[in-house]
Scaffold this active site. Structure first.
Site, PDB file in Angstrom:
ATOM      1  N   SER A   1      49.044  60.172  63.395  1.00 57.71           N
ATOM      2  CA  SER A   1      48.171  59.757  62.317  1.00 57.71           C
ATOM      3  C   SER A   1      47.688  58.101  62.642  1.00 57.71           C
ATOM      4  O   SER A   1      46.621  57.874  61.985  1.00 57.71           O
ATOM      5  CB  SER A   1      48.887  59.608  60.892  1.00 57.71           C
ATOM      6  OG  SER A   1      49.485  60.766  60.825  1.00 57.71           O
TER       7      SER A   1
ATOM      8  N   HIS B   1      43.921  64.988  65.909  1.00 58.33           N
ATOM      9  CA  HIS B   1      44.537  64.853  64.729  1.00 58.33           C
ATOM     10  C   HIS B   1      44.183  65.974  63.691  1.00 58.33           C
ATOM     11  O   HIS B   1      43.120  65.942  63.037  1.00 58.33           O
ATOM     12  CB  HIS B   1      44.062  63.406  64.282  1.00 58.33           C
ATOM     13  CG  HIS B   1      44.573  62.816  62.944  1.00 58.33           C
ATOM     14  ND1 HIS B   1      43.986  61.977  62.206  1.00 58.33           N
ATOM     15  CD2 HIS B   1      45.765  63.349  62.275  1.00 58.33           C
ATOM     16  CE1 HIS B   1      44.811  61.836  61.066  1.00 58.33           C
ATOM     17  NE2 HIS B   1      45.870  62.528  61.103  1.00 58.33           N
TER      18      HIS B   1
ATOM     19  N   GLU C   1      40.072  65.520  63.758  1.00 56.63           N
ATOM     20  CA  GLU C   1      39.681  64.023  64.275  1.00 56.63           C
ATOM     21  C   GLU C   1      40.117  64.064  65.862  1.00 56.63           C
ATOM     22  O   GLU C   1      41.449  64.083  66.099  1.00 56.63           O
ATOM     23  CB  GLU C   1      40.250  63.265  63.549  1.00 56.63           C
ATOM     24  CG  GLU C   1      39.648  61.841  63.601  1.00 56.63           C
ATOM     25  CD  GLU C   1      40.197  60.820  62.458  1.00 56.63           C
ATOM     26  OE1 GLU C   1      41.398  60.923  62.223  1.00 56.63           O
ATOM     27  OE2 GLU C   1      39.547  59.905  62.235  1.00 56.63           O
TER      28      GLU C   1
ATOM     29  N   ASN D   1      42.226  57.618  58.397  1.00 58.27           N
ATOM     30  CA  ASN D   1      43.100  56.745  57.383  1.00 58.27           C
ATOM     31  C   ASN D   1      42.564  55.313  57.332  1.00 58.27           C
ATOM     32  O   ASN D   1      43.191  54.610  56.422  1.00 58.27           O
ATOM     33  CB  ASN D   1      44.529  56.710  58.506  1.00 58.27           C
ATOM     34  CG  ASN D   1      45.243  58.007  58.129  1.00 58.27           C
ATOM     35  OD1 ASN D   1      45.153  58.551  57.007  1.00 58.27           O
ATOM     36  ND2 ASN D   1      45.991  58.569  58.972  1.00 58.27           N
TER      37      ASN D   1
HETATM   38  N1  LIG Z   1      52.394  65.213  57.630  1.00 61.25           N
HETATM   39  C1  LIG Z   1      51.021  64.992  57.450  1.00 61.25           C
HETATM   40  O1  LIG Z   1      50.360  65.442  56.353  1.00 61.25           O
HETATM   41  C2  LIG Z   1      50.629  64.402  58.621  1.00 61.25           C
HETATM   42  C3  LIG Z   1      49.026  64.760  58.693  1.00 61.25           C
HETATM   43  C4  LIG Z   1      48.252  64.520  59.833  1.00 61.25           C
HETATM   44  C5  LIG Z   1      49.208  64.019  61.002  1.00 61.25           C
HETATM   45  N2  LIG Z   1      50.492  63.778  60.916  1.00 61.25           N
HETATM   46  C6  LIG Z   1      51.480  63.410  62.319  1.00 61.25           C
HETATM   47  O2  LIG Z   1      51.808  64.633  62.729  1.00 61.25           O
HETATM   48  C7  LIG Z   1      53.265  64.048  63.560  1.00 61.25           C
HETATM   49  C8  LIG Z   1      54.340  64.975  62.862  1.00 61.25           C
HETATM   50  O3  LIG Z   1      54.377  64.804  61.348  1.00 61.25           O
HETATM   51  P1  LIG Z   1      55.334  65.765  60.549  1.00 61.25           P
HETATM   52  O4  LIG Z   1      54.792  65.371  59.115  1.00 61.25           O
HETATM   53  O5  LIG Z   1      54.828  67.078  60.912  1.00 61.25           O
HETATM   54  O6  LIG Z   1      56.661  65.250  60.568  1.00 61.25           O
HETATM   55  P2  LIG Z   1      58.043  66.102  60.386  1.00 61.25           P
HETATM   56  O7  LIG Z   1      59.150  64.946  60.402  1.00 61.25           O
HETATM   57  O8  LIG Z   1      57.943  67.080  59.549  1.00 61.25           O
HETATM   58  O9  LIG Z   1      58.309  66.849  61.865  1.00 61.25           O
HETATM   59  C9  LIG Z   1      58.733  66.150  63.058  1.00 61.25           C
HETATM   60  C10 LIG Z   1      59.512  66.990  63.846  1.00 61.25           C
HETATM   61  O10 LIG Z   1      59.529  66.375  65.140  1.00 61.25           O
HETATM   62  C11 LIG Z   1      60.831  66.622  65.757  1.00 61.25           C
HETATM   63  N3  LIG Z   1      61.044  65.800  66.854  1.00 61.25           N
HETATM   64  C12 LIG Z   1      61.354  64.389  66.573  1.00 61.25           C
HETATM   65  N4  LIG Z   1      61.606  64.020  67.970  1.00 61.25           N
HETATM   66  C13 LIG Z   1      61.438  64.920  68.829  1.00 61.25           C
HETATM   67  C14 LIG Z   1      61.669  64.999  70.256  1.00 61.25           C
HETATM   68  N5  LIG Z   1      62.061  64.033  71.195  1.00 61.25           N
HETATM   69  N6  LIG Z   1      61.421  66.281  70.783  1.00 61.25           N
HETATM   70  C15 LIG Z   1      61.076  67.422  69.996  1.00 61.25           C
HETATM   71  N7  LIG Z   1      60.784  67.178  68.851  1.00 61.25           N
HETATM   72  C16 LIG Z   1      61.062  66.119  68.124  1.00 61.25           C
HETATM   73  C17 LIG Z   1      61.818  66.565  64.408  1.00 61.25           C
HETATM   74  O11 LIG Z   1      62.920  67.131  64.370  1.00 61.25           O
HETATM   75  C18 LIG Z   1      60.826  67.193  63.355  1.00 61.25           C
HETATM   76  O12 LIG Z   1      61.082  68.561  63.405  1.00 61.25           O
HETATM   77  C19 LIG Z   1      53.155  62.512  63.022  1.00 61.25           C
HETATM   78  O13 LIG Z   1      52.620  61.894  64.361  1.00 61.25           O
HETATM   79  C20 LIG Z   1      52.377  62.435  62.121  1.00 61.25           C
HETATM   80  O14 LIG Z   1      51.936  61.120  61.917  1.00 61.25           O
HETATM   81  C21 LIG Z   1      51.263  64.188  59.997  1.00 61.25           C
END
Ligand SMILES: NC(=O)c1ccc[n+]([C@@H]2O[C@H](COP(=O)([O-])OP(=O)(O)OC[C@H]3O[C@@H](n4cnc5c(N)ncnc54)[C@H](O)[C@@H]3O)[C@@H](O)[C@H]2O)c1
Length: 296
Positions: free
Chosen positions: A118, A139, A151, A189
């Site tokens: 993000s 994104h 995005e 963002n």
């Molecule tokens: N949540 C949102 O609304 C949203 C929206 C757009 C983008 N994002 C982006 O998406 C990404 C993930 O966000 P999320 O909300 O799904 O997070 P989350 O915490 O729900 O999930 C992250 C997952 O990654 C895993 N993980 C961490 N390190 C790892 C590794 N080395 N190898 C494999 N797996 C690993 C964790 O165990 C976890 O299951 C982030 O970069 C976030 O900025 C989130």
């Protein structure tokens, strides 16, 4: 492009795996522990059941899509045959740089490496690899199966070819890709977070209450949800960390996070996921109840 890997099976990763599998791609879903992957598969199944009930996909299509998802706890095993890797691991610079260094070694030479970050610089992530021309931001928005936008973020060294492939692929998923350049917060963002921050400042300065601020934006600007409720859903800690990226990246005080937001995060009031932010989230209740902290 037929085989892809998704790294991280959390909120975004399971949604991304769901959509690719639904559109006929073979997906290797990778996370640190099998229990996280099992939870993600159960979530994907539940979300696909909902699509079947709504007539979006048939039962047969659902079963076929689920059959295209394999899970891995070993990243090198999961990515070894991938044409594309979409990284959706925890939003942490060190985790992402480390992952991309390893991915560069483990993924096929020609594979494109995309990040769903993000707020972390795609240019910086790309520089951790020996193939910065093949690194790009993809994104997706939450919830991934529902939201139309992707995005597509070009890092400083991302090639035209890589960008064209990802734009075309996004359309195959029936999403609408928008190409943007890599500057702090990209477009989504950079515009959303200052609006949320300004809503929090309006509350902090006593201009209006929680419900009043959200009502102005919902009924006055036709936003489906007020900015304070949206901040609660995104997570107040996430909002704070993105504002810090904008503040530091541009060196402009207009992005400084509101002290009320900082206090709330430090006190553990991070929004819906902790049960309380600007609103209190009581189990099973559909009504929005303003947090007692902000009741007049
Ligand atoms: N949540 C949102 O609304 C949203 C929206 C757009 C983008 N994002 C982006 O998406 C990404 C993930 O966000 P999320 O909300 O799904 O997070 P989350 O915490 O729900 O999930 C992250 C997952 O990654 C895993 N993980 C961490 N390190 C790892 C590794 N080395 N190898 C494999 N797996 C690993 C964790 O165990 C976890 O299951 C982030 O970069 C976030 O900025 C989130």
């Amino acid at each position: 492009m037929k085989n892809l890997a998704v790294i991280g099976s959390g909120t975004m990763g399971n949604g991304i795996a769901h959509v690719f599998a639904q559109y006929g791609f073979n997906v290797s879903l990778i996370d640190l522990k099998q229990e996280f992957l099992d939870k993600a598969l159960a979530k994907i199944q539940k979300n696909m059941d909902r699509q079947v009930a709504k007539g979006v996909i048939s039962e047969v299509e659902k079963e076929a899509a689920l059959g295209r998802i394999n899970t891995f706890t070993s990243m090198p095993d999961g990515v070894k045959n991938s044409d594309l890797v979409v990284e959706a691991a925890t939003e942490n610079m060190e985790i992402k740089l480390d992952l991309f260094r390893q991915l560069d070694e483990a993924a096929p030479e020609g594979a494109i490496l995309a990040s769903n970050t993000s707020s972390i610089s795609i240019t910086k992530i790309a520089a951790a690899t020996k193939r910065p021309n093949k690194v790009i931001g993809m994104h997706f928005m939450n919830p991934v199966p529902v939201m139309k936008l992707i995005e597509v973020i070009r890092g400083y060294a991302t090639s035209d070819e890589t960008t064209e492939i990802i734009m075309a692929l996004s359309k195959e998923l029936e999403k609408v890709p928008v190409e943007v350049n890599d500057y702090p917060g990209f477009v989504a963002n950079r515009i959303l977070m200052p609006m949320i921050n300004e809503a929090i400042y309006s509350l902090y300065e006593g201009v209006a209450g929680v419900e009043e601020i959200d009502t102005v934006m919902k009924l006055g600007m036709a936003h489906p949800m007020g900015p304070l409720q949206l901040a609660d859903f995104i997570g107040l800690d996430v909002c704070l960390s993105i504002l810090r990226v904008l503040h530091e990246g541009f060196g402009n005080p207009k992005y400084a996070p509101c002290p009320l937001l900082v206090n709330m995060v430090e006190a553990g009031f991070k929004g819906a996921k902790t049960g309380e932010g600007f609103y209190a989230y009581t189990q099973g209740s559909k009504d929005l109840i303003v947090s007692s902290q902000f009741k007049k």
